[in-house]
Enzyme design. Sequence first.
Site, PDB file in Angstrom:
ATOM      1  N   GLU A  80       0.832  -1.206   0.000  1.00 28.49           N
ATOM      2  CA  GLU A  80       0.000   0.000   0.000  1.00 28.49           C
ATOM      3  C   GLU A  80       0.870   1.262   0.000  1.00 28.49           C
ATOM      4  O   GLU A  80       0.596   2.210  -0.753  1.00 28.49           O
ATOM      5  CB  GLU A  80      -0.948  -0.017   1.200  1.00 28.49           C
ATOM      6  CG  GLU A  80      -1.940  -1.175   1.125  1.00 28.49           C
ATOM      7  CD  GLU A  80      -3.269  -0.868   1.785  1.00 28.49           C
ATOM      8  OE1 GLU A  80      -4.218  -0.534   1.052  1.00 28.49           O
ATOM      9  OE2 GLU A  80      -3.333  -0.973   3.030  1.00 28.49           O
TER      10      GLU A  80
ATOM     11  N   GLU B 103      -4.580  -8.775   2.937  1.00 28.99           N
ATOM     12  CA  GLU B 103      -5.604  -8.431   3.924  1.00 28.99           C
ATOM     13  C   GLU B 103      -6.813  -9.362   3.893  1.00 28.99           C
ATOM     14  O   GLU B 103      -7.313  -9.780   4.955  1.00 28.99           O
ATOM     15  CB  GLU B 103      -6.053  -6.979   3.718  1.00 28.99           C
ATOM     16  CG  GLU B 103      -5.067  -5.936   4.254  1.00 28.99           C
ATOM     17  CD  GLU B 103      -3.911  -5.657   3.314  1.00 28.99           C
ATOM     18  OE1 GLU B 103      -3.082  -4.797   3.642  1.00 28.99           O
ATOM     19  OE2 GLU B 103      -3.820  -6.323   2.249  1.00 28.99           O
TER      20      GLU B 103
END
Length: 266
Positions: free
Chosen positions: A120, A140
């Site tokens: 990210e 995730e």
Amino acid sequence: MGGTEHLTVRREGATLVLTLDRPEARNALSLPMLVGLHDGWLEADADDTVRSIVLTGAGGSFCSGMDLKALAGDGMRGQAHHDRLKDDPDLHWKAMLRHHRPRKPVIAAVEGHCVAGGTEILQGTDIRVAGESATFGLFEVRRGLFPIGGSTVRLPRQIPRTHALEMLLTGRPYSAREAADIGLIGHVVPDGTALGKALEIAELINACGPLAVEAVKASVYECAEMTETEGLAAELARGRPIFATADAKEGARAFAEKRPPDFQRA
């Protein structure tokens, strides 16, 4: 020069090098690390002698994302610097380049793990270099979590949507070669040389006119979501003033005189 116990800051000429420094945890995100990152971006923005930024990790890893042990326990409370997060609840998003874009070019030098929050943060950088054994991915969903650091917005804008959705929905790891093939990174180099390659690219940027470099970066992001007509108009508005700068005149003189330009940021 700033830094914290989990983030080191050093200068390499006109380049500010930020190093995620928690190798015992594969540089998993911690509050001291986030505070150091936040302050590092601001330091680079404020210092006109800094022309580029390199982000890397210590100990053979880039960043393994959120500290899941801390998340499963008491979160990040109790760590040093918690007062900074209390004063600015948006600090962690700025640190991860979700809510802040440095005006100087940011080059990522990746070795080892660059997963979850690491991938990210990577999406907030401008140029990306990786060692051939580096690993990428957004894990995730495998933990029942959401990649809330910006990936559902940014990733489909940076790589083809089918690849973005596969990465987001499977949570599987990607090799450096595969990450390069889908356009997530730009260079794959021998292990242990990513930082050196990133600094080479930084030197090429540093040799250019700083006002021009910053205007070009700003224009690319500013125009990304505009129509072509809107973007071309915005490009002219941002680009035209550069031609009137002393640096532009110096660049032309240096070319004519066959010498390196001496840009003064003016």
